[in-house]
Scaffold this motif. Structure first.
Motif, PDB file in Angstrom:
ATOM      1  N   PRO A  52       0.821  -1.219   0.000  1.00 19.67           N
ATOM      2  CA  PRO A  52       0.000   0.000   0.000  1.00 19.67           C
ATOM      3  C   PRO A  52       0.849   1.259   0.000  1.00 19.67           C
ATOM      4  O   PRO A  52       2.079   1.196   0.007  1.00 19.67           O
ATOM      5  CB  PRO A  52      -0.749  -0.113   1.330  1.00 19.67           C
ATOM      6  N   THR A  53       0.164   2.391   0.030  1.00 25.32           N
ATOM      7  CA  THR A  53       0.866   3.670   0.177  1.00 25.32           C
ATOM      8  C   THR A  53      -0.005   4.624   0.969  1.00 25.32           C
ATOM      9  O   THR A  53      -1.053   4.217   1.490  1.00 25.32           O
ATOM     10  CB  THR A  53       1.303   4.215  -1.202  1.00 25.32           C
ATOM     11  N   VAL A  54       0.436   5.875   1.064  1.00 25.42           N
ATOM     12  CA  VAL A  54      -0.199   6.829   1.979  1.00 25.42           C
ATOM     13  C   VAL A  54      -1.690   7.043   1.709  1.00 25.42           C
ATOM     14  O   VAL A  54      -2.439   7.371   2.620  1.00 25.42           O
ATOM     15  CB  VAL A  54       0.569   8.183   1.927  1.00 25.42           C
ATOM     16  N   THR A  55      -2.158   6.793   0.484  1.00 26.26           N
ATOM     17  CA  THR A  55      -3.575   7.022   0.184  1.00 26.26           C
ATOM     18  C   THR A  55      -4.464   5.845   0.588  1.00 26.26           C
ATOM     19  O   THR A  55      -5.673   5.891   0.396  1.00 26.26           O
ATOM     20  CB  THR A  55      -3.774   7.303  -1.318  1.00 26.26           C
ATOM     21  N   ASN A  75       4.901  -1.176   2.869  1.00 22.29           N
ATOM     22  CA  ASN A  75       4.443   0.153   2.483  1.00 22.29           C
ATOM     23  C   ASN A  75       5.409   0.843   1.518  1.00 22.29           C
ATOM     24  O   ASN A  75       6.621   0.808   1.722  1.00 22.29           O
ATOM     25  CB  ASN A  75       4.271   1.011   3.742  1.00 22.29           C
ATOM     26  N   TYR A  76       4.826   1.486   0.509  1.00 26.78           N
ATOM     27  CA  TYR A  76       5.589   2.303  -0.444  1.00 26.78           C
ATOM     28  C   TYR A  76       5.605   3.717   0.119  1.00 26.78           C
ATOM     29  O   TYR A  76       4.712   4.522  -0.115  1.00 26.78           O
ATOM     30  CB  TYR A  76       4.874   2.242  -1.796  1.00 26.78           C
ATOM     31  N   GLY A  77       6.615   4.020   0.926  1.00 26.31           N
ATOM     32  CA  GLY A  77       6.704   5.325   1.583  1.00 26.31           C
ATOM     33  C   GLY A  77       7.298   5.143   2.963  1.00 26.31           C
ATOM     34  O   GLY A  77       7.253   4.042   3.526  1.00 26.31           O
ATOM     35  N   VAL A  78       7.845   6.232   3.488  1.00 24.90           N
ATOM     36  CA  VAL A  78       8.458   6.127   4.817  1.00 24.90           C
ATOM     37  C   VAL A  78       7.418   6.290   5.918  1.00 24.90           C
ATOM     38  O   VAL A  78       7.464   5.610   6.939  1.00 24.90           O
ATOM     39  CB  VAL A  78       9.637   7.132   4.963  1.00 24.90           C
ATOM     40  N   GLY A  79       6.451   7.200   5.718  1.00 27.46           N
ATOM     41  CA  GLY A  79       5.424   7.438   6.737  1.00 27.46           C
ATOM     42  C   GLY A  79       4.412   6.309   6.724  1.00 27.46           C
ATOM     43  O   GLY A  79       4.039   5.810   5.664  1.00 27.46           O
ATOM     44  N   PHE A  80       3.966   5.911   7.922  1.00 33.08           N
ATOM     45  CA  PHE A  80       3.005   4.797   7.956  1.00 33.08           C
ATOM     46  C   PHE A  80       1.835   5.091   8.898  1.00 33.08           C
ATOM     47  O   PHE A  80       1.211   4.174   9.426  1.00 33.08           O
ATOM     48  CB  PHE A  80       3.708   3.478   8.313  1.00 33.08           C
ATOM     49  N   VAL A 101      15.718   6.459   1.229  1.00 32.76           N
ATOM     50  CA  VAL A 101      15.789   6.763  -0.208  1.00 32.76           C
ATOM     51  C   VAL A 101      15.078   8.060  -0.601  1.00 32.76           C
ATOM     52  O   VAL A 101      15.338   8.595  -1.679  1.00 32.76           O
ATOM     53  CB  VAL A 101      15.233   5.581  -1.047  1.00 32.76           C
ATOM     54  N   LEU A 102      14.173   8.547   0.261  1.00 30.91           N
ATOM     55  CA  LEU A 102      13.453   9.763  -0.111  1.00 30.91           C
ATOM     56  C   LEU A 102      13.863  10.981   0.718  1.00 30.91           C
ATOM     57  O   LEU A 102      13.277  12.053   0.588  1.00 30.91           O
ATOM     58  CB  LEU A 102      11.935   9.545  -0.018  1.00 30.91           C
ATOM     59  N   SER A 103      14.885  10.817   1.554  1.00 32.26           N
ATOM     60  CA  SER A 103      15.237  11.905   2.483  1.00 32.26           C
ATOM     61  C   SER A 103      15.680  13.166   1.742  1.00 32.26           C
ATOM     62  O   SER A 103      15.245  14.277   2.052  1.00 32.26           O
ATOM     63  CB  SER A 103      16.349  11.457   3.430  1.00 32.26           C
ATOM     64  N   ALA A 241       5.755  16.914   6.450  1.00 33.26           N
ATOM     65  CA  ALA A 241       5.702  15.672   7.240  1.00 33.26           C
ATOM     66  C   ALA A 241       4.360  14.974   7.014  1.00 33.26           C
ATOM     67  O   ALA A 241       4.236  14.144   6.099  1.00 33.26           O
ATOM     68  CB  ALA A 241       5.945  15.996   8.712  1.00 33.26           C
ATOM     69  N   ARG A 242       3.374  15.318   7.823  1.00 41.92           N
ATOM     70  CA  ARG A 242       2.025  14.801   7.636  1.00 41.92           C
ATOM     71  C   ARG A 242       1.036  15.900   7.992  1.00 41.92           C
ATOM     72  O   ARG A 242       1.273  16.671   8.934  1.00 41.92           O
ATOM     73  CB  ARG A 242       1.768  13.580   8.542  1.00 41.92           C
ATOM     74  N   GLY A 243      -0.089  15.940   7.276  1.00 45.74           N
ATOM     75  CA  GLY A 243      -1.060  17.013   7.457  1.00 45.74           C
ATOM     76  C   GLY A 243      -1.562  17.133   8.877  1.00 45.74           C
ATOM     77  O   GLY A 243      -1.723  18.240   9.403  1.00 45.74           O
ATOM     78  N   PRO A 288       1.039  19.660  -4.000  1.00 45.15           N
ATOM     79  CA  PRO A 288       0.256  18.423  -3.863  1.00 45.15           C
ATOM     80  C   PRO A 288       1.104  17.213  -3.451  1.00 45.15           C
ATOM     81  O   PRO A 288       1.281  16.283  -4.227  1.00 45.15           O
ATOM     82  CB  PRO A 288      -0.347  18.250  -5.262  1.00 45.15           C
ATOM     83  N   HIS A 289       1.615  17.215  -2.237  1.00 41.02           N
ATOM     84  CA  HIS A 289       2.374  16.097  -1.644  1.00 41.02           C
ATOM     85  C   HIS A 289       3.457  15.594  -2.617  1.00 41.02           C
ATOM     86  O   HIS A 289       3.453  14.439  -3.033  1.00 41.02           O
ATOM     87  CB  HIS A 289       1.421  14.962  -1.240  1.00 41.02           C
ATOM     88  N   LEU A 290       4.379  16.486  -2.939  1.00 40.01           N
ATOM     89  CA  LEU A 290       5.420  16.182  -3.935  1.00 40.01           C
ATOM     90  C   LEU A 290       6.746  15.743  -3.324  1.00 40.01           C
ATOM     91  O   LEU A 290       7.722  15.536  -4.055  1.00 40.01           O
ATOM     92  CB  LEU A 290       5.690  17.430  -4.800  1.00 40.01           C
ATOM     93  N   GLU A 300      13.526   4.070  -6.544  1.00 42.89           N
ATOM     94  CA  GLU A 300      14.256   3.553  -5.374  1.00 42.89           C
ATOM     95  C   GLU A 300      13.295   3.112  -4.265  1.00 42.89           C
ATOM     96  O   GLU A 300      13.532   2.120  -3.577  1.00 42.89           O
ATOM     97  CB  GLU A 300      15.202   4.626  -4.820  1.00 42.89           C
ATOM     98  N   MET A 301      12.218   3.867  -4.085  1.00 41.28           N
ATOM     99  CA  MET A 301      11.223   3.476  -3.070  1.00 41.28           C
ATOM    100  C   MET A 301      10.638   2.109  -3.417  1.00 41.28           C
ATOM    101  O   MET A 301      10.492   1.223  -2.574  1.00 41.28           O
ATOM    102  CB  MET A 301      10.094   4.518  -2.987  1.00 41.28           C
ATOM    103  N   GLY A 302      10.303   1.950  -4.712  1.00 38.69           N
ATOM    104  CA  GLY A 302       9.733   0.678  -5.151  1.00 38.69           C
ATOM    105  C   GLY A 302      10.697  -0.477  -4.948  1.00 38.69           C
ATOM    106  O   GLY A 302      10.323  -1.556  -4.482  1.00 38.69           O
TER     107      GLY A 302
HETATM  108  C1  DGY Z   1       6.235   9.115   2.486  1.00 34.92           C
HETATM  109  O1  DGY Z   1       7.089   8.361   2.024  1.00 34.92           O
HETATM  110  O2  DGY Z   1       5.894   9.074   3.666  1.00 34.92           O
HETATM  111  C2  DGY Z   1       5.582  10.057   1.547  1.00 34.92           C
HETATM  112  O3  DGY Z   1       5.000  11.114   2.226  1.00 34.92           O
HETATM  113  C3  DGY Z   1       4.551   9.325   0.727  1.00 34.92           C
HETATM  114  O4  DGY Z   1       3.867   8.479   1.555  1.00 34.92           O
END
Ligand code: DGY
Length: 323
Positions: A52-55, A75-80, A101-103, A241-243, A288-290, A300-302
């Motif tokens: 899954p991912t953030v959505t 999870n595809y993403g760092v935040g969970f 990988v997304l830092s 970070a997160r909304g 938009p959450h870029l 790299e995330m994948g």
């Molecule tokens: C993250 O990796 O947490 C991004 O915000 C996308 O979920």
């Protein structure tokens, strides 16, 4: 090919989907529409792993089922914070994420927002596009200098440190850090940073505050009216970070009254729906959450998900366990 059944909940970079399809029986979401709670619950009974991912709202309600086949949620993403980790753990499911990988790219977006707000880049772009620019003049669209400022970082994990690197080495800013645990002195020394225990003090001292802490219930509305009331005049708040970390109604109010100088948001509480107060707030740049949205990082995330999944399917410990 393994007979393990894998669900990818959103459309991913082609190369990563192809890599997964070499090894597993993969179901893709070619429509790229977020799955409902009911669909995610049904998926727990049908797939060995869900990616899954953030959505994907994988709260407690998704796990309320007696039939669970899923062993892994990678999870595809760092935040969970969209996954109920206790419920997953109680169901015996291993959860992983994609740190590191997304830092850099997320820190780049935080820096983009800081600069856009300080230098009024959103407003400027809108003016040019609307054909309303009447030409250079000494008093036109005056912003705030971004260099040599005091920059506060809430959450000094990998993304927070990358943001510090940009602000310190690139813009000669003085760095202040607020983190739930003590940060090692050598990590602070790298950026000449000072750790403060008190969030209010950070807002009183700093010209810019950038949020890099986790989301979820623990940090819901960490930035609220009380904290915003402490802001140094002109302070710019950046949230990548997160909304839910920011009380957006209080933020809009602080922007309307001038308590805050400006804000840059890449994430929103309840995104993609944006509260009217947020949309109408002055001195605000919204993206938009870029954060991680570059071709390199998304691949790299994948691949990091694939690495975690392969380990779990082989019965070994994954690189990035959350639980
Ligand atoms: C993250 O990796 O947490 C991004 O915000 C996308 O979920």
């Amino acid at each position: 090919m393994s007979t393990a059944k894998i669900l990818i909940t959103r459309k991913w970079p082609e190369s990563v989907e192809a890599e997964l399809m070499k090894h597993y029986d993969v179901t893709r979401n070619t429509d790229d529409v977020a799955l409902s709670v009911e669909e995610l619950r049904a998926a727990l009974g049908e797939y060995d792993a869900i990616l899954p991912t953030v959505t994907d709202n994988m709260g407690a309600a998704v796990f309320q089922t007696d039939h669970i086949r899923t062993q892994a949620i990678c999870n595809y993403g760092v935040g969970f914070s969209h996954i109920d980790i206790s419920a997953a753990q109680a169901a015996g499911i291993t959860v992983t994420n994609t740190p590191d990988v997304l830092s850099e790219c997320t820190a780049d977006i935080a820096m983009t927002l800081m600069l856009m707000v300080a230098r009024r880049a959103g407003e400027g772009e809108r003016e040019v596009r609307a054909g309303q620019w009447s030409g250079w003049r000494p008093t036109h669209m005056i912003g705030t200098k971004a260099s040599n400022k005091k920059v506060g970082i809430v959450g000094f994990g990998r993304i927070g440190q990358e943001f510090a690197r940009r602000a310190y080495f690139g813009f000669n800013c003085e760095i202040f850090v607020q983190n739930r645990s003590q940060v090692a002195q050598d990590k602070l020394d790298q950026f000449g940073a000072t750790q403060l225990d008190d969030l209010k003090a950070l807002f009183q001292i700093c010209d810019v505050v950038s949020l890099h802490c986790p989301g979820g219930d623990a940090n819901r509305h960490l930035i609220n009216a009380d904290i915003l009331a402490q802001a140094k005049p002109g302070l710019i708040l950046v949230n990548t970070a997160r909304g839910e970390v920011v009380d957006e109604v209080a933020l809009a109010q602080a922007l309307q009254t001038g308590t805050l100088g400006g804000a840059g948001l890449d994430v929103f509480d309840g995104e993609p729906n944006i509260k009217p107060e947020t949309r109408e707030a002055p001195n605000m740049v919204m993206l938009p959450h870029l954060g991680s949205a570059t071709a390199e990082t998304r691949v790299e995330m994948g691949m990091r998900v694939v690495e975690n999944l392969n380990a779990i399917m082989a019965g070994t410990a994954p690189r990035d366990p959350v639980c």
